[in-house]
Design a protein around this motif. Structure first.
Motif, PDB file in Angstrom:
ATOM      1  N   SER A 151      38.049  42.292  44.184  1.00  0.00           N
ATOM      2  CA  SER A 151      38.822  41.205  43.587  1.00  0.00           C
ATOM      3  C   SER A 151      39.394  41.600  42.226  1.00  0.00           C
ATOM      4  O   SER A 151      40.503  41.197  41.862  1.00  0.00           O
ATOM      5  N   SER A 211      37.571  34.456  42.262  1.00  0.00           N
ATOM      6  CA  SER A 211      37.778  34.858  43.650  1.00  0.00           C
ATOM      7  C   SER A 211      38.416  33.742  44.461  1.00  0.00           C
ATOM      8  O   SER A 211      39.066  34.007  45.476  1.00  0.00           O
ATOM      9  N   ILE A 270      42.110  34.326  43.776  1.00  0.00           N
ATOM     10  CA  ILE A 270      42.553  35.558  44.429  1.00  0.00           C
ATOM     11  C   ILE A 270      42.595  35.372  45.944  1.00  0.00           C
ATOM     12  O   ILE A 270      43.494  35.865  46.629  1.00  0.00           O
ATOM     13  N   THR A 308      37.544  36.992  49.773  1.00  0.00           N
ATOM     14  CA  THR A 308      36.323  37.784  49.942  1.00  0.00           C
ATOM     15  C   THR A 308      35.236  36.850  50.444  1.00  0.00           C
ATOM     16  O   THR A 308      35.240  35.648  50.156  1.00  0.00           O
TER      17      THR A 308
END
Length: 326
Positions: free
Chosen positions: A135, A192, A195, A202
């Protein structure tokens, strides 16, 4: 075993009636399974050994050394594990959680950095070969920075906290509970969750060894049922789940509740849906996520070559899904 510690004195040598399970001290259903002894109750004829790990890189090493049967593992280290000419002999069999605000990039407030682009020339720590590392690379790329524009340091979570307190690093991408400590004196630059929304999600997966699949597939079915029960408890008994996680992490109930709130926990039905893991004979979108992760890591020169979609598909163990969850 480097990078891990055992909660049990039980042997980790071979044997048909044992399960050596790798886990992280990270809020998830895994900790509920462990705390409530769901596996021990469901498999009284098995010796269950829980082994704590600090990062996915050491989990991968343990599977290579044939020291684990089942383990939590981030999607990025899993993509690494199934790449190359000699992939690690394991398969993904469950989704523990989707990374949200429980993994993030934080800069020390004293640096005066308030966005990712401002990290140019700065020292950033993260556990290499982890979902946080992946990330972080994605965040730098989006901000127009190359890895050569910053100094990346490979540190495990506890070492990150110590380096942060000494002022040795300017920023860090890491997960809970270390993340919350950094937030006290830092500025969060991205997470995250953000992202993932940009197309690079993830996840915390769970993988099983090829040897266990051949030796004791029934144990995998029972383990999946226990994981499904834990995911249901997170929603049906939030107070009990908080108590279990707090006990496992050695933190207050308030802190456990706050940490759990930062994760994204699927229902068992969602885990086995086309949107995520999928079912026997029909892998879900996780196949594309892992394949894309491998391509990104190869493009960043983190691995020699990206695993093919076929190689990733072969690293899925979906037998019994979704029927085993009923």
């Amino acid at each position: 075993m480097a990078g891990c510690s055992s909660d049990s004195a039980a042997s980790t040598s071979g044997g048909s009636k044992q399960l050596r399970i790798g886990y992280f001290a990270f809020p998830s259903g895994d900790l509920i399974v462990k705390n409530k002894k769901l596996l021990e109750k469901a498999l009284p004829d098995h010796r269950i050994t829980w082994i704590k790990f600090d990062s996915g890189a050491t989990v991968n090493q343990a599977f290579i050394g044939k020291s684990l049967d089942i383990a939590a593992l981030g999607s990025s280290p899993f993509a690494r594990g199934v790449s190359g000419a000699s992939p690690i002999p394991y398969k993904v069999a469950w989704v523990l959680d989707v990374a949200g605000e429980n993994e993030a990039l934080v800069a020390r407030r004293a640096t005066g950095v308030f966005d990712v682009a401002g990290l140019k020339g700065r020292t950033i720590a993260t556990p290499f070969a982890s979902t946080s590392h992946y990330s972080l690379l994605a965040a730098l790329t989006k901000a127009g920075l190359k890895t050569s524009d910053v100094k990346l340091v490979d540190l495990q979570p506890q070492a990150i906290l110590a380096a942060w307190q000494r002022g040795d690093i300017d920023a860090a991408y890491v997960w809970l509970p270390t993340l919350d400590e950094l937030r006290k004196t830092g500025t969060q630059l991205t997470s995250s969750k953000e992202i993932g929304a940009d197309g690079k999600p993830t996840l915390d997966l769970a993988v099983v060894s090829d040897e266990l699949i051949a030796r004791d597939p029934r144990a995998i079915d029972v383990w999946r049922k226990a994981q499904a029960q834990a995911l249901r408890l997170l929603k049906s008994d939030p107070d009990g789940s908080v108590k279990a996680v707090a006990a496992e992490l050695g933190i207050t109930a308030a802190d456990a509740r706050a940490q759990l709130a930062q994760g994204v926990f699927l229902t068992p039905e969602q885990v086995a849906s086309a949107d995520w893991l999928g079912t026997d004979g029909s892998p879900g979108r996780l196949l594309s996520y892992v394949t894309d992760t491998g391509r990104f890591l190869a493009g960043q020169k983190q691995i020699d070559a990206a695993p093919s979609e076929d190689a990733v598909r072969k690293a899925f163990y979906l037998k019994g899904l979704p029927d085993v969850l009923k």
